[in-house]
Scaffold this active site. Structure first.
Site, PDB file in Angstrom:
ATOM      1  CE  LYS A  39      -0.083  -0.224   4.930  1.00 13.44           C
ATOM      2  NZ  LYS A  39      -1.041   0.932   6.260  1.00 13.44           N
ATOM      3  NE  ARG A 137      -6.803  -0.034  10.932  1.00  8.35           N
ATOM      4  CZ  ARG A 137      -5.652   0.056  10.522  1.00  8.35           C
ATOM      5  NH1 ARG A 137      -4.533   0.946  10.941  1.00  8.35           N
ATOM      6  NH2 ARG A 137      -5.394  -0.843  10.208  1.00  8.35           N
ATOM      7  CG  HIS A 166      -4.094  -4.540  11.950  1.00 11.96           C
ATOM      8  ND1 HIS A 166      -2.840  -4.979  11.169  1.00 11.96           N
ATOM      9  CD2 HIS A 166      -3.662  -3.103  11.718  1.00 11.96           C
ATOM     10  CE1 HIS A 166      -1.361  -4.085  11.450  1.00 11.96           C
ATOM     11  NE2 HIS A 166      -2.208  -2.682  11.635  1.00 11.96           N
ATOM     12  NE  ARG A 222      -2.744  -8.166   7.553  1.00 15.29           N
ATOM     13  CZ  ARG A 222      -3.320  -8.523   8.622  1.00 15.29           C
ATOM     14  NH1 ARG A 222      -3.967  -9.342   8.751  1.00 15.29           N
ATOM     15  NH2 ARG A 222      -3.261  -8.278  10.043  1.00 15.29           N
ATOM     16  CE1 TYR A 267      10.701  32.083   1.665  1.00 15.42           C
ATOM     17  CE2 TYR A 267      10.674  29.714   1.822  1.00 15.42           C
ATOM     18  CZ  TYR A 267      10.412  30.909   0.930  1.00 15.42           C
ATOM     19  OH  TYR A 267      10.172  30.897  -0.335  1.00 15.42           O
ATOM     20  CB  CYS A 314      12.950  26.152   1.063  1.00 18.98           C
ATOM     21  SG  CYS A 314      13.902  27.344   1.970  1.00 18.98           S
ATOM     22  CG  MET A 315       6.947  23.560  -2.002  1.00 19.48           C
ATOM     23  SD  MET A 315       6.058  24.261  -2.389  1.00 19.48           S
ATOM     24  CE  MET A 315       4.997  24.728  -1.466  1.00 19.48           C
ATOM     25  CG  ASP A 316      10.764  23.445  -4.659  1.00 18.74           C
ATOM     26  OD1 ASP A 316       9.545  23.006  -4.416  1.00 18.74           O
ATOM     27  OD2 ASP A 316      10.078  24.974  -4.500  1.00 18.74           O
TER      28      ASP A 316
HETATM   29  C1  PLP Z   1      -3.870  -3.705   7.957  1.00 14.64           C
HETATM   30  C2  PLP Z   1      -2.824  -3.889   8.143  1.00 14.64           C
HETATM   31  N1  PLP Z   1      -1.925  -5.329   7.631  1.00 14.64           N
HETATM   32  C3  PLP Z   1      -1.040  -5.450   7.612  1.00 14.64           C
HETATM   33  C4  PLP Z   1      -0.103  -4.537   7.520  1.00 14.64           C
HETATM   34  C5  PLP Z   1       2.239  -4.301   7.370  1.00 14.64           C
HETATM   35  O1  PLP Z   1       1.977  -3.873   9.241  1.00 14.64           O
HETATM   36  P1  PLP Z   1       4.127  -3.382   8.763  1.00 14.64           P
HETATM   37  O2  PLP Z   1       3.825  -3.066   7.794  1.00 14.64           O
HETATM   38  O3  PLP Z   1       3.919  -3.765  10.315  1.00 14.64           O
HETATM   39  O4  PLP Z   1       4.677  -4.904   8.724  1.00 14.64           O
HETATM   40  C6  PLP Z   1      -0.556  -3.026   7.870  1.00 14.64           C
HETATM   41  C7  PLP Z   1       0.033  -2.390   7.837  1.00 14.64           C
HETATM   42  O5  PLP Z   1      -0.147  -0.520   8.552  1.00 14.64           O
HETATM   43  C8  PLP Z   1      -1.814  -3.346   7.445  1.00 14.64           C
HETATM   44  O6  PLP Z   1      -2.298  -2.131   8.233  1.00 14.64           O
END
Ligand code: PLP
Length: 401
Positions: A39, A137, A166, A222, A267, A314-316
């Site tokens: 992600k 969550r 999770h 995961r 700045y 700064c921004m850049d």
């Molecule tokens: C639902 C879920 N599973 C797995 C992960 C992966 O976690 P990590 O990066 O700590 O391995 C995340 C990351 O935030 C998550 O939101």
């Protein structure tokens, strides 16, 4: 240094990604799958590139947060199973199903609306039931999980592919909240079993849990942070997990000049030179993902010397005091994080200054920072704003060293 590229760039070492997958895999129980969490553009590293590498190295599945991210992967030609772990609005159910993307469900109405949208589009929908065992969550309460699973099992057009939870504190020193969450999850799984429902995929562990709690591994883990070679906490770094950071961030000196004492810099003029100072201007800033909160706090590496950032980011652009390295010249490489002649600045160092976590530091690296990919020790690909993804060979955006 890469001619033709913007002189601030991230190097992504895909060999290290592959190594990290294998390093974790060899510590998992036999048969436990790795779902590579890619992600947020693979935590800033580049989702298609990381996903491809992780799958080649032994991951079997991918996970993202939103449907757009999953579709990006499908568009890049990745056919591995993908789970969207976050909220997907009902209207997107058809698109998900048509792309063979699995969605997360946790309430009857929500699941029904998604499945109906999928059916209207003419496809079955694969779902993973999320159980809230303590994160507070998304998720169904553990004591309601079996009833919801049973209902999903009987719902036409719905394939209950997975069940997951999770863990909120898998990286914390105290393991007891994690054991409690796992206990609640196992209770829900036992109730499912009593109801005669078997779900192919059961998963709970993030990186920290996969590394620390063998009982959290179930049929898949995961893996996010560890994939990128970052450790969930300092203790895990000390245990013998050989993870290798995949990203370095680099820039070059845009101007180097002596300023007299009493000269304000940047700045607001909040930094004022105390002595004649050799000030270097660097072509990166908060729009590249280098937080303004680092103003006057961080450092960068110039020829193996740590030189302090001064004045406001700064921004850049930002400035550093290189008085200790007067030989530094325009065009010289500067490491923002990574190694330089035996010195290093880590993502964790930057996270500590910002009082945040490494996840945020790498994820913030913005899309205008070119990504240069290394595979088998060589540049394999680059991604820039000019040409989104360009194979090096044969394109007009060649890189040279
Ligand atoms: C639902 C879920 N599973 C797995 C992960 C992966 O976690 P990590 O990066 O700590 O391995 C995340 C990351 O935030 C998550 O939101």
């Amino acid at each position: 240094m890469y001619q033709h590229l913007r002189p601030t760039w991230a190097e992504i070492n895909l060999d290290n990604i592959a190594h990290n997958v294998q390093a974790i895999k060899q510590r998992l129980q036999p048969g436990c799958e790795i779902m590579a969490v890619v992600k947020a553009d693979a935590y800033g590293h580049g989702a298609p590139q990381v996903a491809r590498t992780a799958l080649e190295a032994g991951a079997t599945r991918l996970a993202v947060s939103i449907l757009d991210e999953a579709c990006e992967l499908r568009g890049a030609g990745l056919s591995a199973p993908i789970l969207v772990m976050g909220y997907t609005p009902a209207a997107q159910g058809g698109l998900a199903a048509s792309q063979d993307i699995s969605l997360t469900v946790y309430e009857r109405q929500q699941a029904l609306a998604l499945v109906q949208a999928a059916q209207a589009a003419g496809f079955p929908l694969k779902v993973h039931l999320k159980v809230d065992t303590g994160m507070g969550r998304l998720g169904v309460q553990p004591d309601e999980a079996a009833a919801l699973a049973s209902w999903l099992h009987g719902l036409a057009g719905c394939q209950l592919e997975g069940i997951f939870t999770h863990l909120a504190k898998a990286d914390a020193a105290d393991p007891s909240p994690t054991y409690l969450q796992l206990q609640r999850f196992e209770l829900a799984l036992a109730q499912l079993q009593q109801a005669g429902i078997s779900v192919p995929l059961v998963h709970a562990a993030n990186s920290a849990a996969a590394m620390r709690f063998p009982s959290s591994q179930f049929s898949a883990v995961r893996l996010g942070l560890a994939l990128y070679g970052l450790y969930p906490n300092a203790q895990l770094r000390e245990r013998d997990f050989d993870l290798r950071p995949a990203m370095t961030l680099n820039t070059t000196i845009a101007q180097a000049k002596w300023l007299p004492a009493n000269n304000p810099v940047s700045y607001g003029g909040r930094f004022v030179t105390q002595r004649p100072s050799y000030i270097i201007t660097l072509p990166f800033g908060y729009a590249d993902g280098f937080s303004r909160a680092l103003s006057g706090k961080g450092s960068v590496l110039v020829s193996g010397h740590k030189v302090p950032l001064i004045g406001a980011v700064c921004m850049d652009q930002c400035m550093a005091d290189a008085t200790e390295v007067p030989e530094a010249q325009v065009g010289d490489p500067v490491v923002i994080w990574g190694n330089s002649q035996g010195q290093s600045i880590t993502v964790d160092d930057i996270a500590a200054i910002l009082d945040t976590i490494s996840y945020e530091v790498v994820t913030l690296v913005s899309k205008r920072v070119p990504r240069v990919y290394f595979r088998h020790g060589q540049v394999s690909e680059l991604r820039t704003l000019l040409q989104h993804t360009t194979a090096i060979a044969g394109e007009n955006c060649r890189v040279t060293f």
